[in-house]
Design a protein around this motif. Structure first.
Motif, PDB file in Angstrom:
ATOM      1  N   VAL A 104       0.717  -1.148   0.065  1.00  0.00           N
ATOM      2  CA  VAL A 104      -0.059   0.026   0.044  1.00  0.00           C
ATOM      3  C   VAL A 104       0.878   1.130  -0.057  1.00  0.00           C
ATOM      4  CG1 VAL A 104      -1.766   1.304   1.396  1.00  0.00           C
ATOM      5  CG2 VAL A 104      -1.643  -1.132   1.390  1.00  0.00           C
ATOM      6  N   ARG A 105       0.498   2.290  -0.730  1.00  0.00           N
ATOM      7  CA  ARG A 105       1.432   3.454  -0.624  1.00  0.00           C
ATOM      8  C   ARG A 105       0.274   4.608  -0.464  1.00  0.00           C
ATOM      9  NH1 ARG A 105       5.988   2.888  -3.953  1.00  0.00           N
ATOM     10  NH2 ARG A 105       6.807   0.738  -3.174  1.00  0.00           N
ATOM     11  N   ILE A 106       0.755   5.719   0.005  1.00  0.00           N
ATOM     12  CA  ILE A 106      -0.054   6.940   0.184  1.00  0.00           C
ATOM     13  C   ILE A 106      -0.375   7.590  -1.013  1.00  0.00           C
ATOM     14  CG2 ILE A 106       0.859   7.387   2.697  1.00  0.00           C
ATOM     15  CD1 ILE A 106       2.474   9.385   1.787  1.00  0.00           C
ATOM     16  N   PRO A 107      -1.313   8.503  -1.110  1.00  0.00           N
ATOM     17  CA  PRO A 107      -1.886   8.931  -2.371  1.00  0.00           C
ATOM     18  C   PRO A 107      -0.865   9.901  -2.816  1.00  0.00           C
ATOM     19  CG  PRO A 107      -3.657   9.073  -0.801  1.00  0.00           C
ATOM     20  CD  PRO A 107      -2.431   8.557   0.108  1.00  0.00           C
ATOM     21  N   GLY A 108      -0.609  10.231  -4.270  1.00  0.00           N
ATOM     22  CA  GLY A 108       0.297  10.832  -4.879  1.00  0.00           C
ATOM     23  C   GLY A 108       1.039  10.231  -5.747  1.00  0.00           C
ATOM     24  N   ASP A 109       1.327  10.655  -6.990  1.00  0.00           N
ATOM     25  CA  ASP A 109       2.176  10.153  -7.996  1.00  0.00           C
ATOM     26  C   ASP A 109       3.653   9.965  -7.479  1.00  0.00           C
ATOM     27  OD1 ASP A 109       0.220  10.108  -9.506  1.00  0.00           O
ATOM     28  OD2 ASP A 109       0.641  11.969 -10.602  1.00  0.00           O
ATOM     29  N   MET A 110       4.181  10.797  -6.662  1.00  0.00           N
ATOM     30  CA  MET A 110       5.385  10.787  -6.110  1.00  0.00           C
ATOM     31  C   MET A 110       5.949   9.367  -5.399  1.00  0.00           C
ATOM     32  SD  MET A 110       7.210  13.688  -3.783  1.00  0.00           S
ATOM     33  CE  MET A 110       6.898  14.872  -4.743  1.00  0.00           C
ATOM     34  N   TYR A 111       4.599   9.003  -4.555  1.00  0.00           N
ATOM     35  CA  TYR A 111       4.581   7.743  -3.952  1.00  0.00           C
ATOM     36  C   TYR A 111       4.487   6.590  -4.595  1.00  0.00           C
ATOM     37  CZ  TYR A 111       5.102  11.998  -0.783  1.00  0.00           C
ATOM     38  OH  TYR A 111       5.298  13.111  -0.213  1.00  0.00           O
ATOM     39  N   SER A 112       3.765   6.467  -5.538  1.00  0.00           N
ATOM     40  CA  SER A 112       3.428   5.232  -6.482  1.00  0.00           C
ATOM     41  C   SER A 112       4.359   4.257  -6.592  1.00  0.00           C
ATOM     42  CB  SER A 112       2.691   5.789  -7.717  1.00  0.00           C
ATOM     43  OG  SER A 112       3.646   6.438  -8.708  1.00  0.00           O
ATOM     44  N   PHE A 113       3.775   3.242  -7.083  1.00  0.00           N
ATOM     45  CA  PHE A 113       4.769   2.131  -7.435  1.00  0.00           C
ATOM     46  C   PHE A 113       5.468   2.358  -8.677  1.00  0.00           C
ATOM     47  CE2 PHE A 113       1.653  -0.082  -4.486  1.00  0.00           C
ATOM     48  CZ  PHE A 113       2.540  -0.713  -3.693  1.00  0.00           C
ATOM     49  N   ALA A 114       4.865   3.107  -9.413  1.00  0.00           N
ATOM     50  CA  ALA A 114       5.660   3.490 -10.785  1.00  0.00           C
ATOM     51  C   ALA A 114       6.843   4.305 -10.551  1.00  0.00           C
ATOM     52  CB  ALA A 114       4.673   4.310 -11.742  1.00  0.00           C
ATOM     53  N   SER A 115       6.714   5.282  -9.633  1.00  0.00           N
ATOM     54  CA  SER A 115       7.736   6.359  -9.245  1.00  0.00           C
ATOM     55  C   SER A 115       9.045   5.606  -8.333  1.00  0.00           C
ATOM     56  CB  SER A 115       7.315   7.621  -8.564  1.00  0.00           C
ATOM     57  OG  SER A 115       6.114   8.131  -9.353  1.00  0.00           O
ATOM     58  N   PRO A 117       9.421   1.830  -7.510  1.00  0.00           N
ATOM     59  CA  PRO A 117       9.267   0.440  -7.577  1.00  0.00           C
ATOM     60  C   PRO A 117       9.729  -0.486  -6.313  1.00  0.00           C
ATOM     61  CG  PRO A 117      10.437   1.277  -9.611  1.00  0.00           C
ATOM     62  CD  PRO A 117      10.316   2.264  -8.221  1.00  0.00           C
ATOM     63  N   LYS A 118      10.728  -0.112  -5.626  1.00  0.00           N
ATOM     64  CA  LYS A 118      11.138  -0.885  -4.606  1.00  0.00           C
ATOM     65  C   LYS A 118      11.338   0.311  -3.263  1.00  0.00           C
ATOM     66  CE  LYS A 118      15.066  -2.246  -6.522  1.00  0.00           C
ATOM     67  NZ  LYS A 118      16.174  -2.936  -7.065  1.00  0.00           N
ATOM     68  N   VAL A 119      10.796  -0.412  -2.046  1.00  0.00           N
ATOM     69  CA  VAL A 119      10.970   0.341  -0.973  1.00  0.00           C
ATOM     70  C   VAL A 119      12.395   0.720  -0.598  1.00  0.00           C
ATOM     71  CG1 VAL A 119      10.557   0.225   1.605  1.00  0.00           C
ATOM     72  CG2 VAL A 119       8.988  -0.835   0.180  1.00  0.00           C
ATOM     73  N   THR A 120      13.529   0.253  -0.902  1.00  0.00           N
ATOM     74  CA  THR A 120      14.812   0.492  -0.581  1.00  0.00           C
ATOM     75  C   THR A 120      15.421   1.713  -1.490  1.00  0.00           C
ATOM     76  OG1 THR A 120      15.329  -1.229  -2.003  1.00  0.00           O
ATOM     77  CG2 THR A 120      15.642  -1.769   0.382  1.00  0.00           C
ATOM     78  N   ASP A 121      14.488   2.271  -2.734  1.00  0.00           N
ATOM     79  CA  ASP A 121      15.045   3.085  -3.262  1.00  0.00           C
ATOM     80  C   ASP A 121      14.293   4.418  -2.873  1.00  0.00           C
ATOM     81  OD1 ASP A 121      16.397   1.395  -4.870  1.00  0.00           O
ATOM     82  OD2 ASP A 121      14.625   1.189  -6.297  1.00  0.00           O
ATOM     83  N   ALA A 122      13.437   4.301  -1.809  1.00  0.00           N
ATOM     84  CA  ALA A 122      12.528   5.397  -1.477  1.00  0.00           C
ATOM     85  C   ALA A 122      13.204   6.562  -0.881  1.00  0.00           C
ATOM     86  CB  ALA A 122      11.538   5.034  -0.503  1.00  0.00           C
ATOM     87  N   HIS A 123      14.151   6.250  -0.152  1.00  0.00           N
ATOM     88  CA  HIS A 123      15.205   7.162   0.692  1.00  0.00           C
ATOM     89  C   HIS A 123      15.760   7.961  -0.480  1.00  0.00           C
ATOM     90  CE1 HIS A 123      18.823   8.922   2.334  1.00  0.00           C
ATOM     91  NE2 HIS A 123      17.833   9.292   3.318  1.00  0.00           N
ATOM     92  N   ASP A 124      16.423   7.775  -1.092  1.00  0.00           N
ATOM     93  CA  ASP A 124      17.444   8.560  -2.384  1.00  0.00           C
ATOM     94  C   ASP A 124      16.146   9.217  -3.207  1.00  0.00           C
ATOM     95  OD1 ASP A 124      19.502   7.606  -1.278  1.00  0.00           O
ATOM     96  OD2 ASP A 124      20.146   6.048  -2.786  1.00  0.00           O
ATOM     97  N   ILE A 125      15.160   8.557  -3.682  1.00  0.00           N
ATOM     98  CA  ILE A 125      14.195   9.397  -4.651  1.00  0.00           C
ATOM     99  C   ILE A 125      13.540  10.461  -4.024  1.00  0.00           C
ATOM    100  CG2 ILE A 125      11.923   9.010  -5.858  1.00  0.00           C
ATOM    101  CD1 ILE A 125      13.026   6.179  -6.323  1.00  0.00           C
ATOM    102  N   LEU A 126      13.168  10.144  -2.719  1.00  0.00           N
ATOM    103  CA  LEU A 126      12.340  11.091  -2.065  1.00  0.00           C
ATOM    104  C   LEU A 126      13.364  12.374  -1.352  1.00  0.00           C
ATOM    105  CD1 LEU A 126       9.641   9.223  -0.231  1.00  0.00           C
ATOM    106  CD2 LEU A 126       9.386  10.518  -2.275  1.00  0.00           C
ATOM    107  N   VAL A 127      14.548  12.227  -1.194  1.00  0.00           N
ATOM    108  CA  VAL A 127      15.563  13.063  -0.846  1.00  0.00           C
ATOM    109  C   VAL A 127      15.731  14.145  -2.108  1.00  0.00           C
ATOM    110  CG1 VAL A 127      17.993  13.748  -0.667  1.00  0.00           C
ATOM    111  CG2 VAL A 127      16.856  11.753   0.872  1.00  0.00           C
ATOM    112  N   GLU A 128      15.922  13.555  -3.215  1.00  0.00           N
ATOM    113  CA  GLU A 128      16.162  14.190  -4.428  1.00  0.00           C
ATOM    114  C   GLU A 128      14.743  15.023  -4.759  1.00  0.00           C
ATOM    115  OE1 GLU A 128      16.947  13.235  -9.204  1.00  0.00           O
ATOM    116  OE2 GLU A 128      17.046  11.820  -7.723  1.00  0.00           O
ATOM    117  N   LYS A 129      13.692  14.443  -4.540  1.00  0.00           N
ATOM    118  CA  LYS A 129      12.609  15.494  -4.875  1.00  0.00           C
ATOM    119  C   LYS A 129      12.062  16.233  -3.595  1.00  0.00           C
ATOM    120  CE  LYS A 129      10.579  11.817  -7.920  1.00  0.00           C
ATOM    121  NZ  LYS A 129       9.496  10.832  -8.307  1.00  0.00           N
TER     122      LYS A 129
END
Length: 212
Positions: A104-115, A117-129
């Motif tokens: 499950v993901r919270i609403p928003g394209d930024m947090y979607s499975f497409a943006s 794909p893997k939970v371990t990538d979340a930190h770097d992607i969300l720091v960048e954004k």
């Protein structure tokens, strides 16, 4: 690249506003935190023998202190326990977050499975954004206004480690409360080990839950 992707003026304004809020709020923040005891002074453990949680998962006595830190740095025992409780609570939330985010993901394209794909990538992607910057600021604000005075009160013997006064649903019986405290410690210790294992398996296998 990181600097270019973040609205620095906006971020700096947010930081300045948070610092101003912290400064004004700190004037009304006492270092005396509420305790479970009716006395103004909490009962502090003076040695490892006096602390709850000195047992293993079988329920047998187990005092793990190979470096003798509880003896060498005895005055810091309340700080050690405060740190253990905090890290345990954080780890328990992290374990749940790691697993839930695979489904499950919270609403928003930024947090979607497409943006992401893997939970371990979340930190770097969300720091960048950018959102992780705001998270850092809010956690820093909480620590400045709440955690720092609480820890200061603990070291003065005015507060039990980990006690923020959120005891609305806590047992009223002392024995039941002790059992709950022991359960929190044991589950926190397990979670600290578990979240390390989850992160390692996620990176090694490249898979989400169940990480195989």
């Amino acid at each position: 690249h990181f600097v270019a992707t973040i609205d620095l003026p906006s971020t700096m304004k947010t930081a300045a506003a948070l610092l101003a809020l912290a400064a004004s709020a700190s004037a009304f923040t006492s270092t005396q935190m509420p305790t479970r005891s009716s006395s103004s002074t909490a009962v502090q453990a003076t040695s490892m023998d006096d602390m709850i949680g000195s047992f293993d998962f079988r329920g047998k006595e187990f005092k793990f202190d190979p470096l003798k830190l509880s003896e060498t740095y005895e005055p810091f025992l309340p700080w050690f326990r405060e740190s253990e409780i905090r890290h345990g609570r954080t780890a328990m939330l992290a374990v749940v977050g790691f697993i839930v985010a695979d489904f499950v993901r919270i609403p928003g394209d930024m947090y979607s499975f497409a943006s992401i794909p893997k939970v371990t990538d979340a930190h770097d992607i969300l720091v960048e954004k950018g959102p992780m910057v705001q998270l850092l600021l809010w956690i820093g604000l909480f620590d400045l206004i709440i955690t720092a005075p609480a820890c200061a009160a603990t070291m003065k013997g005015e507060r039990e480690p980990g006690d923020f006064g959120w005891t609305s649903f806590a047992p009223k019986d002392a024995a039941a409360m002790k059992k709950k405290q022991e359960s929190e410690l044991m589950n926190g210790r397990l979670a600290m080990m578990a979240v390390g294992g989850i992160a390692t398996q996620s990176v090694l296998t490249g898979h989400g839950f169940p990480y195989i």
